[in-house]
Design an enzyme around this catalytic site. Structure first.
Site, short mmCIF file in Angstrom:
data_model
loop_
_atom_site.label_atom_id
_atom_site.label_comp_id
_atom_site.label_asym_id
_atom_site.label_seq_id
_atom_site.Cartn_x
_atom_site.Cartn_y
_atom_site.Cartn_z
N THR A 13 0.86 -1.19 0.00
CA THR A 13 0.00 0.00 0.00
C THR A 13 0.90 1.24 0.00
OG1 THR A 13 -0.22 0.30 2.41
CG2 THR A 13 -1.75 -1.27 1.34
N GLY A 14 0.46 2.26 -0.73
CA GLY A 14 1.34 3.41 -0.90
C GLY A 14 2.59 3.02 -1.67
N THR A 16 3.31 3.54 -4.69
CA THR A 16 3.43 4.29 -5.94
C THR A 16 4.44 5.43 -5.90
OG1 THR A 16 1.62 5.76 -5.28
CG2 THR A 16 1.02 3.77 -6.50
N GLY A 18 7.78 7.29 -3.03
CA GLY A 18 8.43 7.32 -1.73
C GLY A 18 8.89 5.96 -1.24
N ILE A 19 8.72 5.71 0.04
CA ILE A 19 9.23 4.48 0.66
C ILE A 19 8.57 3.25 0.02
CG2 ILE A 19 9.34 3.14 2.81
CD1 ILE A 19 9.32 5.83 4.33
N GLY A 20 7.25 3.31 -0.15
CA GLY A 20 6.53 2.15 -0.69
C GLY A 20 7.01 1.77 -2.09
N SER A 144 6.32 4.49 12.51
CA SER A 144 7.18 5.67 12.52
C SER A 144 7.86 5.75 13.88
CB SER A 144 6.34 6.94 12.33
OG SER A 144 7.09 8.09 12.65
N TYR A 157 -1.15 11.70 14.34
CA TYR A 157 -0.19 10.81 13.69
C TYR A 157 0.50 9.93 14.74
CZ TYR A 157 3.79 9.48 10.67
OH TYR A 157 4.73 8.79 9.96
P1 NDP Z 1 4.53 9.51 0.53
O1 NDP Z 1 3.64 10.67 0.84
O2 NDP Z 1 5.75 9.73 -0.29
O3 NDP Z 1 3.65 8.35 -0.15
C1 NDP Z 1 2.46 7.94 0.43
C2 NDP Z 1 1.91 6.80 -0.38
O4 NDP Z 1 0.68 6.36 0.21
C3 NDP Z 1 1.57 7.18 -1.81
O5 NDP Z 1 1.75 6.07 -2.65
C4 NDP Z 1 0.07 7.54 -1.72
O6 NDP Z 1 -0.51 7.43 -3.00
C5 NDP Z 1 -0.38 6.47 -0.73
N1 NDP Z 1 -1.60 6.80 -0.01
C6 NDP Z 1 -1.81 7.83 0.84
N2 NDP Z 1 -3.07 7.84 1.30
C7 NDP Z 1 -3.67 6.77 0.73
C8 NDP Z 1 -4.98 6.23 0.79
N3 NDP Z 1 -5.94 6.81 1.53
N4 NDP Z 1 -5.26 5.15 0.06
C9 NDP Z 1 -4.31 4.56 -0.71
N5 NDP Z 1 -3.06 5.00 -0.80
C10 NDP Z 1 -2.74 6.11 -0.10
O7 NDP Z 1 4.90 8.86 1.93
P2 NDP Z 1 6.29 8.29 2.48
O8 NDP Z 1 6.90 7.36 1.50
O9 NDP Z 1 7.06 9.42 3.03
O10 NDP Z 1 5.74 7.47 3.75
C11 NDP Z 1 5.28 6.14 3.65
C12 NDP Z 1 4.95 5.67 5.04
O11 NDP Z 1 6.10 5.80 5.86
C13 NDP Z 1 3.84 6.48 5.72
O12 NDP Z 1 3.00 5.62 6.44
C14 NDP Z 1 4.59 7.38 6.67
O13 NDP Z 1 3.83 7.72 7.79
C15 NDP Z 1 5.78 6.50 7.04
N6 NDP Z 1 6.94 7.26 7.48
C16 NDP Z 1 7.56 8.16 6.64
C17 NDP Z 1 8.68 8.86 7.06
C18 NDP Z 1 9.39 9.83 6.18
O14 NDP Z 1 10.28 10.54 6.68
N7 NDP Z 1 9.10 9.89 4.89
C19 NDP Z 1 9.19 8.68 8.44
C20 NDP Z 1 8.46 7.72 9.23
C21 NDP Z 1 7.38 7.05 8.76
P3 NDP Z 1 -1.78 8.36 -3.42
O15 NDP Z 1 -1.47 9.74 -2.95
O16 NDP Z 1 -1.89 8.20 -4.90
O17 NDP Z 1 -2.95 7.75 -2.71
#
Ligand code: NDP
Length: 261
Positions: A13-14, A16, A18-20, A144, A157
Site C-alpha cells: 500500500t502506498g 506508488t 516514496g518508501i513504498g 514511525s 499521527y
Molecule cells: P509519501 O507521501 O511519499 O507516499 C504515500 C503513499 O501512500 C503514496 O503512494 C500515496 O498514494 C499512498 N496513499 C496515501 N493515502 C492513501 C490512501 N488513503 N489510500 C491509498 N493509498 C494512499 O509517503 P512516504 O513514503 O514518506 O511514507 C510512507 C509511510 O512511511 C507512511 O505511512 C509514513 O507515515 C511513514 N513514514 C515516513 C517517514 C518519512 O520521513 N518519509 C518517516 C516515518 C514514517 P496516493 O497519494 O496516490 O494515494
C-alpha cells in the site's frame, strides 16, 4: 545471496511513490511480483508498467482509497483475482498530520484511524487466509519513530502509528502458528518527494536544502535523511527467508534519532 523471494506475491500500500515504491522496486529486483496500491491511478499504472519492464516480474496497479472499507475490499479482490492470494503484505500508506488535541475534531481522528490502523486490520483480515493456504507469509507494518517518540505538532499521527505498532504485535501472536511473520518498522527521516515539496513551500527553491538539513540536525544521530532505498533494503530483508526467526518485533531505522533504548 538468494533471499528466496522469487515468484512471491507482494501487496504494497502506498507503493506508488516514496518508501513504498522503493520497497516495491526492492522486492521486484528479487523476483517478486508486486501489487501497487495508491489513490492516483495514473501514477500507480505508470510505476507498475515501469517495474514490470525493468525487472521482468508481474506488476499491477490497484487504484484504491484504503482509508475506506470499500477500497480495502477492492485491493483484496483485485490481488486475489490476479494472483490467487498473496505472500507478503506491506502496510505502508500513510501521511503526517498537523493539529493540536484541543482543536482537532472527531472526523480528523477518524480519518487517520481508518488510514493507519483500519486499513492494516482490513487488509490483514483479507489476506491472512490466503497466506495460510500458501503455507505462510509476511506482514510488515510501516509505523514511525513517532509511534514512541512523539512530535509535538502531530498528536493524531503519533497516536495512530502507536496503535498500528500494537496491532502488529497482536497480529503476530495470532498468526505465528500459521508460519506468518508480522513485524513493524519505525523509520526516522526518509527523503521522499513529499518532504522536498513541503520544504520548498516553507523555505523556497533556494532555501529548501538548508531547511531539510536543519530538520536533520535537530534530529541528531547521523544528522541526515535516509534515502527510500536505505529503508527498502531493511523491508526486503524482513520479507525474506533470511529473517525467518523474526516476528512480533519493532525495528527502528532512524539513523540514531531515537533518544531512548
Ligand atoms: P509519501 O507521501 O511519499 O507516499 C504515500 C503513499 O501512500 C503514496 O503512494 C500515496 O498514494 C499512498 N496513499 C496515501 N493515502 C492513501 C490512501 N488513503 N489510500 C491509498 N493509498 C494512499 O509517503 P512516504 O513514503 O514518506 O511514507 C510512507 C509511510 O512511511 C507512511 O505511512 C509514513 O507515515 C511513514 N513514514 C515516513 C517517514 C518519512 O520521513 N518519509 C518517516 C516515518 C514514517 P496516493 O497519494 O496516490 O494515494
Amino acid at each position: 545471496m538468494d533471499l528466496g523471494l522469487k515468484g512471491k506475491v507482494a501487496v504494497i500500500t502506498g507503493g506508488t511513490v516514496g518508501i513504498g515504491l522503493a520497497v516495491a522496486e526492492g522486492l521486484a529486483a528479487e523476483g517478486a511480483h508486486v501489487v501497487l496500491v495508491g489513490r492516483k491511478a495514473d501514477r500507480a499504472h505508470e510505476e507498475a508498467t515501469r517495474i514490470a519492464g525493468l525487472h521482468g516480474v508481474e506488476a499491477i496497479a490497484i487504484p484504491a482509497d484504503i482509508a475506506t472499507s470499500a477500497g480495502c475490499d477492492a485491493v483484496i479482490a483485485g490481488a486475489s483475482e490476479k494472483f490467487g492470494g498473496v505472500d507478503i503484505l506491506i502496510n505502508n500508506a500513510g501521511t503526517g498530520s498537523n493539529e493540536t488535541i484541543e482543536e482537532a475534531e472527531d472526523a480528523k481522528w477518524q480519518f487517520y484511524w481508518d488510514l493507519h490502523v483500519m486499513a492494516a486490520v482490513r487488509l490483514a483480515r483479507g489476506f491472512v487466509p490466503t497466506m495460510r493456504q500458501r503455507g505462510g507469509g509476511v506482514v510488515l507494518n510501516n509505523a514511525s519513530i513517532c509511534a514512541v517518540q512523539p512530535l509535538w505538532y502531530e498528536p493524531i499521527y503519533n497516536t495512530t502509528k502507536a496503535a498500528l505498532m500494537m496491532f502488529s504485535k497482536t497480529l503476530a501472536n495470532e498468526v505465528v502458528k500459521d508460519n506468518i511473520r508480522v513485524n513493524t518498522i519505525n523509520p526516522g527521516l526518509v527523503l521522499t518527494p513529499d518532504w522536498v515539496k513541503t520544504a520548498k513551500q516553507i523555505a523556497g527553491e533556494s532555501g529548501y536544502e538548508a531547511h531539510l538539513q536543519s530538520v536533520a540536525d535537530e534530529a541528531g544521530g547521523m544528522k541526515r535523511f535516509a534515502t527510500p532505498e536505505e529503508l527498502a533494503n531493511f523491508f526486503v530483508f524482513l520479507c525474506s527467508n533470511k529473517a525467518s526467526y523474526s516476528t512480533g518485533s519493532t525495528y527502528f531505522v532512524d539513523g540514531g534519532w531515537l533518544k531512548t533504548v
